[in-house]
Write an enzyme that holds these catalytic residues in place. Structure first.
Site, PDB file in Angstrom:
ATOM      1  N   SER A   6     -15.330 -24.074 -61.184  1.00  0.00           N
ATOM      2  CA  SER A   6     -15.138 -25.273 -62.004  1.00  0.00           C
ATOM      3  C   SER A   6     -15.690 -26.501 -61.284  1.00  0.00           C
ATOM      4  O   SER A   6     -16.006 -26.450 -60.088  1.00  0.00           O
ATOM      5  CB  SER A   6     -13.649 -25.447 -62.326  1.00  0.00           C
ATOM      6  N   GLU A   8     -15.579 -30.970 -60.967  1.00  0.00           N
ATOM      7  CA  GLU A   8     -14.766 -32.176 -61.208  1.00  0.00           C
ATOM      8  C   GLU A   8     -15.616 -33.444 -61.266  1.00  0.00           C
ATOM      9  O   GLU A   8     -16.525 -33.630 -60.467  1.00  0.00           O
ATOM     10  CB  GLU A   8     -13.733 -32.302 -60.071  1.00  0.00           C
ATOM     11  N   THR A  39     -10.798 -36.751 -63.472  1.00  0.00           N
ATOM     12  CA  THR A  39      -9.663 -37.363 -62.778  1.00  0.00           C
ATOM     13  C   THR A  39      -9.033 -38.483 -63.614  1.00  0.00           C
ATOM     14  O   THR A  39      -9.612 -38.952 -64.613  1.00  0.00           O
ATOM     15  CB  THR A  39     -10.067 -37.917 -61.397  1.00  0.00           C
ATOM     16  N   ALA A  42      -3.719 -44.202 -62.151  1.00  0.00           N
ATOM     17  CA  ALA A  42      -2.550 -44.902 -62.674  1.00  0.00           C
ATOM     18  C   ALA A  42      -3.049 -46.203 -63.316  1.00  0.00           C
ATOM     19  O   ALA A  42      -3.957 -46.838 -62.797  1.00  0.00           O
ATOM     20  CB  ALA A  42      -1.579 -45.187 -61.539  1.00  0.00           C
ATOM     21  N   HIS A  67      -7.100 -34.584 -65.837  1.00  0.00           N
ATOM     22  CA  HIS A  67      -6.002 -34.671 -64.880  1.00  0.00           C
ATOM     23  C   HIS A  67      -4.975 -35.602 -65.502  1.00  0.00           C
ATOM     24  O   HIS A  67      -5.305 -36.452 -66.336  1.00  0.00           O
ATOM     25  CB  HIS A  67      -6.479 -35.268 -63.558  1.00  0.00           C
ATOM     26  N   GLY A  98       0.042 -38.158 -58.229  1.00  0.00           N
ATOM     27  CA  GLY A  98      -0.825 -39.332 -58.092  1.00  0.00           C
ATOM     28  C   GLY A  98      -0.335 -40.228 -56.967  1.00  0.00           C
ATOM     29  O   GLY A  98       0.648 -39.914 -56.283  1.00  0.00           O
ATOM     30  N   ASP A  99      -1.020 -41.339 -56.763  1.00  0.00           N
ATOM     31  CA  ASP A  99      -0.646 -42.305 -55.726  1.00  0.00           C
ATOM     32  C   ASP A  99      -0.458 -43.657 -56.384  1.00  0.00           C
ATOM     33  O   ASP A  99      -1.273 -44.061 -57.212  1.00  0.00           O
ATOM     34  CB  ASP A  99      -1.747 -42.392 -54.670  1.00  0.00           C
ATOM     35  N   TYR A 135      -2.331 -28.172 -50.692  1.00  0.00           N
ATOM     36  CA  TYR A 135      -2.808 -28.834 -49.462  1.00  0.00           C
ATOM     37  C   TYR A 135      -2.729 -27.879 -48.269  1.00  0.00           C
ATOM     38  O   TYR A 135      -1.744 -27.894 -47.523  1.00  0.00           O
ATOM     39  CB  TYR A 135      -1.965 -30.099 -49.193  1.00  0.00           C
ATOM     40  N   HIS A 139      -0.072 -32.139 -47.122  1.00  0.00           N
ATOM     41  CA  HIS A 139      -0.214 -33.447 -47.764  1.00  0.00           C
ATOM     42  C   HIS A 139       0.081 -34.548 -46.734  1.00  0.00           C
ATOM     43  O   HIS A 139       1.012 -34.410 -45.939  1.00  0.00           O
ATOM     44  CB  HIS A 139       0.765 -33.533 -48.959  1.00  0.00           C
ATOM     45  N   LYS A 155       6.518 -26.770 -57.624  1.00  0.00           N
ATOM     46  CA  LYS A 155       5.690 -27.067 -58.807  1.00  0.00           C
ATOM     47  C   LYS A 155       5.094 -25.800 -59.396  1.00  0.00           C
ATOM     48  O   LYS A 155       4.843 -25.731 -60.599  1.00  0.00           O
ATOM     49  CB  LYS A 155       4.650 -28.165 -58.553  1.00  0.00           C
ATOM     50  N   GLN A 202     -18.703 -42.165 -45.913  1.00  0.00           N
ATOM     51  CA  GLN A 202     -17.844 -42.008 -47.089  1.00  0.00           C
ATOM     52  C   GLN A 202     -16.898 -40.809 -46.892  1.00  0.00           C
ATOM     53  O   GLN A 202     -15.708 -40.889 -47.179  1.00  0.00           O
ATOM     54  CB  GLN A 202     -18.749 -41.770 -48.300  1.00  0.00           C
ATOM     55  N   PHE A 206     -12.781 -40.915 -46.935  1.00  0.00           N
ATOM     56  CA  PHE A 206     -11.991 -40.076 -47.861  1.00  0.00           C
ATOM     57  C   PHE A 206     -11.045 -39.167 -47.079  1.00  0.00           C
ATOM     58  O   PHE A 206      -9.899 -38.977 -47.446  1.00  0.00           O
ATOM     59  CB  PHE A 206     -12.905 -39.142 -48.666  1.00  0.00           C
ATOM     60  N   HIS A 256     -13.777 -24.832 -56.753  1.00  0.00           N
ATOM     61  CA  HIS A 256     -13.747 -26.031 -57.601  1.00  0.00           C
ATOM     62  C   HIS A 256     -14.551 -27.097 -56.858  1.00  0.00           C
ATOM     63  O   HIS A 256     -14.212 -27.446 -55.719  1.00  0.00           O
ATOM     64  CB  HIS A 256     -12.288 -26.479 -57.795  1.00  0.00           C
TER      65      HIS A 256
HETATM   66  P1  FAD Z   1       3.387 -33.744 -55.131  1.00  0.00           P
HETATM   67  O1  FAD Z   1       3.148 -32.270 -55.309  1.00  0.00           O
HETATM   68  O2  FAD Z   1       4.425 -34.368 -55.923  1.00  0.00           O
HETATM   69  O3  FAD Z   1       3.540 -34.008 -53.588  1.00  0.00           O
HETATM   70  C1  FAD Z   1       3.473 -35.328 -53.052  1.00  0.00           C
HETATM   71  C2  FAD Z   1       4.291 -35.411 -51.746  1.00  0.00           C
HETATM   72  O4  FAD Z   1       5.690 -35.333 -52.047  1.00  0.00           O
HETATM   73  C3  FAD Z   1       4.031 -34.272 -50.766  1.00  0.00           C
HETATM   74  O5  FAD Z   1       4.134 -34.798 -49.486  1.00  0.00           O
HETATM   75  C4  FAD Z   1       5.145 -33.277 -51.053  1.00  0.00           C
HETATM   76  O6  FAD Z   1       5.477 -32.506 -49.904  1.00  0.00           O
HETATM   77  C5  FAD Z   1       6.307 -34.192 -51.459  1.00  0.00           C
HETATM   78  N1  FAD Z   1       7.141 -33.602 -52.518  1.00  0.00           N
HETATM   79  C6  FAD Z   1       6.710 -32.895 -53.602  1.00  0.00           C
HETATM   80  N2  FAD Z   1       7.738 -32.534 -54.393  1.00  0.00           N
HETATM   81  C7  FAD Z   1       8.863 -33.030 -53.798  1.00  0.00           C
HETATM   82  C8  FAD Z   1      10.235 -33.003 -54.145  1.00  0.00           C
HETATM   83  N3  FAD Z   1      10.661 -32.412 -55.266  1.00  0.00           N
HETATM   84  N4  FAD Z   1      11.114 -33.619 -53.324  1.00  0.00           N
HETATM   85  C9  FAD Z   1      10.683 -34.244 -52.183  1.00  0.00           C
HETATM   86  N5  FAD Z   1       9.385 -34.295 -51.801  1.00  0.00           N
HETATM   87  C10 FAD Z   1       8.485 -33.714 -52.596  1.00  0.00           C
HETATM   88  N6  FAD Z   1      -4.963 -38.392 -57.656  1.00  0.00           N
HETATM   89  C11 FAD Z   1      -5.100 -39.205 -58.739  1.00  0.00           C
HETATM   90  O7  FAD Z   1      -4.606 -40.321 -58.717  1.00  0.00           O
HETATM   91  N7  FAD Z   1      -5.791 -38.796 -59.849  1.00  0.00           N
HETATM   92  C12 FAD Z   1      -6.348 -37.571 -59.933  1.00  0.00           C
HETATM   93  O8  FAD Z   1      -6.953 -37.232 -60.940  1.00  0.00           O
HETATM   94  C13 FAD Z   1      -6.206 -36.675 -58.817  1.00  0.00           C
HETATM   95  N8  FAD Z   1      -6.708 -35.424 -58.855  1.00  0.00           N
HETATM   96  C14 FAD Z   1      -6.480 -34.573 -57.808  1.00  0.00           C
HETATM   97  C15 FAD Z   1      -6.922 -33.249 -57.900  1.00  0.00           C
HETATM   98  C16 FAD Z   1      -6.718 -32.355 -56.860  1.00  0.00           C
HETATM   99  C17 FAD Z   1      -7.181 -30.932 -57.003  1.00  0.00           C
HETATM  100  C18 FAD Z   1      -6.061 -32.787 -55.673  1.00  0.00           C
HETATM  101  C19 FAD Z   1      -5.850 -31.835 -54.519  1.00  0.00           C
HETATM  102  C20 FAD Z   1      -5.600 -34.092 -55.571  1.00  0.00           C
HETATM  103  C21 FAD Z   1      -5.795 -35.001 -56.630  1.00  0.00           C
HETATM  104  N9  FAD Z   1      -5.326 -36.309 -56.586  1.00  0.00           N
HETATM  105  C22 FAD Z   1      -5.492 -37.141 -57.679  1.00  0.00           C
HETATM  106  C23 FAD Z   1      -4.625 -36.811 -55.413  1.00  0.00           C
HETATM  107  C24 FAD Z   1      -3.100 -36.645 -55.542  1.00  0.00           C
HETATM  108  O9  FAD Z   1      -2.623 -37.371 -56.642  1.00  0.00           O
HETATM  109  C25 FAD Z   1      -2.448 -37.158 -54.252  1.00  0.00           C
HETATM  110  O10 FAD Z   1      -2.742 -36.281 -53.191  1.00  0.00           O
HETATM  111  C26 FAD Z   1      -0.969 -37.460 -54.337  1.00  0.00           C
HETATM  112  O11 FAD Z   1      -0.583 -38.136 -53.140  1.00  0.00           O
HETATM  113  C27 FAD Z   1      -0.086 -36.229 -54.447  1.00  0.00           C
HETATM  114  O12 FAD Z   1      -0.125 -35.648 -55.688  1.00  0.00           O
HETATM  115  P2  FAD Z   1       0.529 -34.200 -55.894  1.00  0.00           P
HETATM  116  O13 FAD Z   1       0.464 -33.882 -57.321  1.00  0.00           O
HETATM  117  O14 FAD Z   1      -0.017 -33.232 -54.941  1.00  0.00           O
HETATM  118  O15 FAD Z   1       2.049 -34.551 -55.472  1.00  0.00           O
END
Ligand code: FAD
Length: 277
Positions: A6, A8, A39, A42, A67, A98-99, A135, A139, A155, A202, A206, A256
């Site tokens: 795939s 992105e 992608t 927010a 996403h 997300g962040d 990750y 992460h 998840k 870059q 990143f 991917h």
């Molecule tokens: P989570 O899985 O929620 O994890 C985030 C942090 O919280 C981790 O440290 C985890 O250990 C901790 N955590 C998770 N669940 C819990 C819980 N229940 N209780 C306590 N702690 C917990 N960002 C964007 O803004 N837009 C995008 O389109 C985008 N696409 C991406 C695509 C891919 C394939 C990847 C790998 C990353 C992408 N990102 C994107 C970046 C991502 O949003 C960030 O890395 C963000 O910081 C974490 O998102 P996550 O869904 O992995 O979070």
């Protein structure tokens, strides 16, 4: 097992970016990836651009997966986006926390990706095929490798169908992560995210942000090319081809590609790996 390949994109902001992405997509569509993901940021306007880009991809008869991140959002606003995606016949989604952008202090109603996946399943049942992020190198905000792994399991168990990893340059990290997931009983496909190498500055920026390690020897070698982009690309292609070959030989369930909306390097990698054959 059928492997999944795939691609992105990010949603372009300008008319010029839209035209460039159309051209890149035309080239990449010939590779016949399983889907193109787009992608999502927010904040309002960027979210509209994700849907617009996905609609364009669909209109070209190609499979698209937007996403969706939950940070800074309410359940009601996410429900609205899900309905919109359903209305447009979208069946595949990449679900993320997300962040939080600076200046947006409210974390929103769903705090982590596992809560988002659970919410999507509650609201829409099996309508969407859901991908989540993984990750292998941990992460950047995680308290420990183990906690991050257990959070990844949350998840998956909330209803994800597959995962895509953050990019990495060290295959040991990926295979070790796969072993740990298998030990936890996780059997979903975990597809490596691949970052083609075109620009060291870059890539270094990143990588610091997303917690991807550039091995010292690789960083020093890329740095040594200075402004010689042709050499960086040539060496980067050789290195990333080797990385992908090792991943596929070791049983990775696909790849991917993070294209940054550029077709060239991904097309060449695809051809070198013989993925279209
Ligand atoms: P989570 O899985 O929620 O994890 C985030 C942090 O919280 C981790 O440290 C985890 O250990 C901790 N955590 C998770 N669940 C819990 C819980 N229940 N209780 C306590 N702690 C917990 N960002 C964007 O803004 N837009 C995008 O389109 C985008 N696409 C991406 C695509 C891919 C394939 C990847 C790998 C990353 C992408 N990102 C994107 C970046 C991502 O949003 C960030 O890395 C963000 O910081 C974490 O998102 P996550 O869904 O992995 O979070």
């Amino acid at each position: 097992m059928k492997r999944t390949f795939s691609i992105e994109f990010f949603p372009p902001k300008t008319e010029e970016g839209i035209l460039k992405l159309r051209a890149a997509r035309q080239q990449l569509a010939q590779l016949k990836p399983k889907f193109f993901s787009v992608t999502f940021g927010a904040g309002g306007s960027s979210q509209d651009r994700t849907l617009e880009t996905v609609r364009e991809i669909q209109a070209e008869g190609l499979a698209a997966a937007p996403h969706l991140s939950c940070v800074g959002s309410t359940r009601a606003s996410i429900r609205q986006i899900l309905r919109l995606y359903q209305t447009h016949g979208i069946r595949h989604i990449v679900a993320l926390r997300g962040d939080l952008p600076s200046g947006m202090p409210d974390p929103g109603e769903l705090r982590y990706a596992n809560e988002l996946v659970e919410f999507i399943r509650q609201e829409t049942g099996d309508w969407f095929e859901i991908e989540v992020a993984a990750y292998p190198e941990t992460h950047p905000q995680a308290r420990s490798y183990r906690e991050d792994l257990l959070n990844f399991r949350r998840k998956c168990e909330a209803g994800a169908n597959a995962a895509i990893t953050q990019y990495f340059f060290n295959t040991d990290a990926y295979f070790n992560f796969l072993d740990d997931c298998a030990e936890l009983g996780l059997s979903l496909p975990i597809v490596p995210g691949i970052m083609p190498i075109s620009n060291y500055g870059q890539l270094a920026r990143f990588s610091t942000l997303c917690g991807a390690e550039i091995p010292r020897w690789l960083g020093r070698k890329l740095e040594g090319y200075m402004d010689d982009t042709a050499s960086i690309r040539a060496f980067g292609l050789d290195f990333v081809t080797g990385l992908c070959e090792r991943l596929l030989a070791g049983g990775a369930p696909g790849l991917h590609f993070y294209t940054l909306n550029q077709a060239g390097l991904t097309s060449t990698l695809w051809q070198r790996l013989g993925l279209g054959e």
